[in-house]
Design a protein around this motif. Structure first.
Motif, mmCIF file in Angstrom:
data_model
loop_
_atom_site.group_PDB
_atom_site.id
_atom_site.type_symbol
_atom_site.label_atom_id
_atom_site.label_comp_id
_atom_site.label_asym_id
_atom_site.label_seq_id
_atom_site.Cartn_x
_atom_site.Cartn_y
_atom_site.Cartn_z
ATOM 1 N N ASP A 166 9.089 3.283 -7.786
ATOM 2 C CA ASP A 166 9.823 2.312 -6.972
ATOM 3 C C ASP A 166 9.414 2.482 -5.508
ATOM 4 O OD1 ASP A 166 11.218 4.487 -5.917
ATOM 5 O OD2 ASP A 166 12.960 4.187 -7.222
ATOM 6 N N SER A 167 9.979 1.666 -4.635
ATOM 7 C CA SER A 167 9.564 1.661 -3.230
ATOM 8 C C SER A 167 9.883 2.965 -2.515
ATOM 9 C CB SER A 167 10.238 0.494 -2.491
ATOM 10 O OG SER A 167 11.649 0.584 -2.607
ATOM 11 N N SER A 181 4.385 -1.715 -1.222
ATOM 12 C CA SER A 181 5.551 -2.491 -1.623
ATOM 13 C C SER A 181 5.948 -3.495 -0.536
ATOM 14 C CB SER A 181 6.718 -1.555 -1.923
ATOM 15 O OG SER A 181 7.876 -2.293 -2.232
ATOM 16 N N LYS A 182 5.881 -3.057 0.704
ATOM 17 C CA LYS A 182 6.292 -3.908 1.822
ATOM 18 C C LYS A 182 5.318 -5.063 2.054
ATOM 19 C CE LYS A 182 7.474 -3.674 6.742
ATOM 20 N NZ LYS A 182 7.615 -2.782 7.928
ATOM 21 N N ARG A 214 3.039 -6.177 -0.098
ATOM 22 C CA ARG A 214 2.643 -6.853 -1.339
ATOM 23 C C ARG A 214 1.116 -6.884 -1.485
ATOM 24 N NH1 ARG A 214 7.433 -6.296 -1.764
ATOM 25 N NH2 ARG A 214 8.950 -7.855 -2.440
ATOM 26 N N TYR A 247 -3.000 1.855 -5.820
ATOM 27 C CA TYR A 247 -1.609 1.430 -5.741
ATOM 28 C C TYR A 247 -1.596 -0.099 -5.670
ATOM 29 C CZ TYR A 247 -0.586 6.260 -4.216
ATOM 30 O OH TYR A 247 -0.470 7.633 -4.125
ATOM 31 N N SER A 283 0.992 -3.694 -5.812
ATOM 32 C CA SER A 283 2.337 -4.274 -5.831
ATOM 33 C C SER A 283 2.588 -4.952 -7.170
ATOM 34 C CB SER A 283 2.485 -5.287 -4.694
ATOM 35 O OG SER A 283 1.503 -6.305 -4.808
ATOM 36 N N ASP A 339 9.657 -5.062 -5.793
ATOM 37 C CA ASP A 339 9.255 -3.916 -4.966
ATOM 38 C C ASP A 339 8.712 -2.750 -5.797
ATOM 39 O OD1 ASP A 339 11.615 -3.177 -6.135
ATOM 40 O OD2 ASP A 339 12.530 -2.363 -4.309
ATOM 41 N N THR A 340 8.513 -2.967 -7.089
ATOM 42 C CA THR A 340 7.931 -1.935 -7.951
ATOM 43 C C THR A 340 6.444 -1.790 -7.640
ATOM 44 O OG1 THR A 340 9.494 -2.483 -9.712
ATOM 45 C CG2 THR A 340 7.551 -1.227 -10.344
ATOM 46 N N ILE A 341 5.953 -0.562 -7.700
ATOM 47 C CA ILE A 341 4.535 -0.293 -7.475
ATOM 48 C C ILE A 341 3.955 0.351 -8.723
ATOM 49 C CG2 ILE A 341 2.829 0.890 -6.035
ATOM 50 C CD1 ILE A 341 6.247 0.767 -4.662
#
Length: 601
Positions: free
Chosen positions: A53-54, A83-84, A86, A105, A107, A129-131
């Motif tokens: 998660d973020s 996450s921020k 995208r 990584y 988004s 916001d899942t990575i």
């Protein structure tokens, strides 16, 4: 990775692809030319996934991720930034065994394209916001590297030590993994380099990595990826690639146009940046970076290789020092039978056919024609289908074959060219559903018909369309291609309901996805642009097999055309067969090959 039933598959996206195929084909013809993307083959064991998660909390990991990495290898700050914004980001780390691993990584929206690679991701990527973190580590490719090394003619020891060096990066560690002394490892590597024809271990590692991944990315593409993945400067990326090509540090500096003093400083910076001790580490690291970057392509299909059978690959040097890829299925005592692949496939034969031939005393073998699979390309001949006939003679001489039989579905024009150029080499020839030149068809049905009709209208777009089709390939897409290609022929439907046949077809067609398309493009141009092909004076040793339910051609047109090309040939029509007679009626096909050439229908 979940298996897919190739025939009963009902995927909404694939149904849409089938329905819109003609429109998509027209769009591909109309779009501007795009840069050729070379994509490497990888193996399931070289890639693993985690979901966070973020805040960096791990939601899920697969077993390989837990085996390779530690939880604190995941960078919380990189995850938060991805996450921020995208977007995606790369990071180089050392795994539990202190070997390089690349983390990508992505988004949630970008990660959805990885669901086909790991279906379990879809159950864990639930919020925006899942990575998703994909880890690529080529140090787990030792089996594939050793396989490629043996194909190049290395001894078992040379292949084992070469694969260990690829995995470990140093001779000392490679010797320990291979279970030999340091001195023995050095001697084995010297023999391995001699087998490949290179003078540096870095060149050896690069050649083996290209063979194992069926890709040789161009220098410009590699340099761009090194800049993107490792944040190298353009100059440093150029130095890295020169080292991978086999230049010494001083030679690389000279080619790059810099002084020895500046180059020494840059090399020290590069090795520190990449956290490696020697140039031998570079080829697997560079190929890993290339694979990681390709994960972010719209269709990252090359990772999903499925089950891969180990065909007995041999890599033979031609008289002009090209590589010719041959699958020699054995046994050595059998009568040699060339299985000539179609223009839409490579040297990988259906195991069903191979087994039946072997049981009847034959030694099947297959050859990638120039520009197909792993065979180096060469300049095309006026008869495009004759390109590579000399390779068949080279292979026969290498194996000691004075005469061979031949069997083909889709490669009839190539075998015909071989019969004209080297008639003394061919004994019995079996041709299944031979194709026609485009202008000799009154109609061409189905998926292939659409493609060939498009090629006929826009011959200058053949390469563009070929690269578009190759870029869309995945396990599901190939299932769709088979389904629309065989139509409603019951015998073919039943043949491809067998997952083994589907996997064999997949293995044969997927090399096109790496961008190695020059042979395919040449022969497709042949079907469209060549106006006439010379026949034989006598084809008494040929047998032509037709399926009455051929979904592409009118069999009477086939009979009319090929009767003129093959005077004296025998004909046999299977009333209950489609396109893939060798799969649906394998024993009957081989029985016809067994018959004396003097027999007539």
């Amino acid at each position: 990775m979940a298996d897919i039933d190739p025939i009963s598959l009902h995927d909404p996206l694939e149904e849409q692809f089938k329905a819109e195929f003609e429109d998509r084909l027209e769009a591909a013809i109309a779009r501007p030319d795009t840069e050729n993307t070379v994509r490497p083959f990888l193996f399931e064991k070289t890639i693993s996934f985690a979901v966070i998660d973020s805040a960096g909390t791990i939601i899920w990991t697969d077993r390989k991720f837990d085996d390779w990495l530690r939880q604190d290898d995941i960078d919380i700050e990189i995850g938060a930034a991805v996450s921020k914004k995208r977007e995606a980001a790369h990071a180089l780390i050392k795994d539990r065994s202190q070997r390089p691993a690349l983390l990508t990584y992505a988004s949630a929206d970008l990660a959805q394209r990885w669901f086909v690679l790991e279906p379990k991701l879809s159950t864990h990527v639930r919020t925006s916001d899942t990575i998703v973190v994909a880890a690529v580590s080529l140090s787990h490719m030792t089996d594939e590297i050793e396989y490629a090394a043996r194909a190049l003619g290395m001894s078992n020891l040379e292949a084992r030590v070469s694969a260990a060096l690829f995995a470990q990066g140093s001779i000392k560690r490679a010797a320990a993994q291979a279970g030999v002394t340091y001195h023995t490892a050095r001697k084995a590597l010297s023999g391995a380099m001699k087998s490949v024809g290179v003078s540096r271990q870095t060149s050896l590692m690069r050649r083996l990595s290209e063979l194992a991944t069926v890709s040789a990315p161009p220098r410009a593409a590699v340099e761009n990826i090194l800049i993107d993945v490792f944040d190298l400067t353009r100059r440093d990326a150029k130095l890295v690639h020169l080292l991978c090509e086999g230049y010494s540090r001083s030679e690389a500096a000279k080619v790059a146009g810099m002084s020895a003093a500046i180059a020494k400083d840059r090399f020290a910076h590069i090795f520190l940046r990449l956290d490696i001790a020697s140039a031998t580490d570079l080829p697997p690291l560079v190929m890993g970076a290339f694979a990681s970057a390709m994960l972010l392509q719209e269709t990252p299909a090359l990772i999903e290789t499925g089950r891969r059978a180990r065909a007995p690959l041999r890599l033979i040097r031609s008289t002009d020092n090209r590589v010719i890829a041959v699958n020699d299925y054995g046994p050595e005592t059998g009568q040699p039978v060339l299985i000539a692949h179609s223009s839409l496939s490579t040297r990988h034969a259906f195991q069903t056919v191979v087994d039946c031939l072997q049981q009847n005393g034959y030694r099947p073998f297959s050859i990638d024609r120039p520009g197909f699979g792993l065979t180096d390309d060469l300049e095309e001949l006026p008869d495009r289908f004759a390109t590579g006939t000399d390779d068949v003679v080279t292979v026969c001489d290498k194996f000691g074959f004075e005469k061979i039989h031949a069997i083909t579905r889709g490669g009839a024009f190539h075998v015909l060219a071989l019969a004209r150029s080297a008639p003394e080499r061919l004994d019995r020839v079996l041709v299944i559903n031979p194709d026609l030149l485009q202008h000799d068809c009154s109609q061409r049905k189905g998926y292939l018909g659409m493609v060939r009709y498009a090629f006929d209208r826009y011959p200058d777009s053949i390469e563009k369309v070929a690269r578009w089709i190759a870029s869309t390939m995945s396990r599901k897409r190939i299932a769709t291609i088979i389904r629309v290609g065989i139509g409603d022929a019951p015998a073919d439907l039943e043949s491809f309901a067998d997952a083994r046949n589907f996997d064999d077809y997949l293995r044969s067609i997927m090399p096109f996805s790496t961008g190695r398309l020059s042979g395919f493009i040449r022969e497709q141009k042949g079907y469209v642009l060549q106006k006439e092909i010379e026949g034989l004076e006598s084809a008494h040793n040929w047998t032509v097999l037709l399926g009455n339910s051929d979904p592409i051609h009118d069999i009477e047109e086939i009979r009319s055309y090929w009767t003129a090309k093959l005077p004296g040939a025998r004909w046999h029509v299977f009333q209950d067969a489609g396109r893939y007679i060798s799969l649906s009626h394998t024993e009957k096909v081989v029985a016809l090959l067994n018959q004396s050439a003097s027999q007539t229908e």
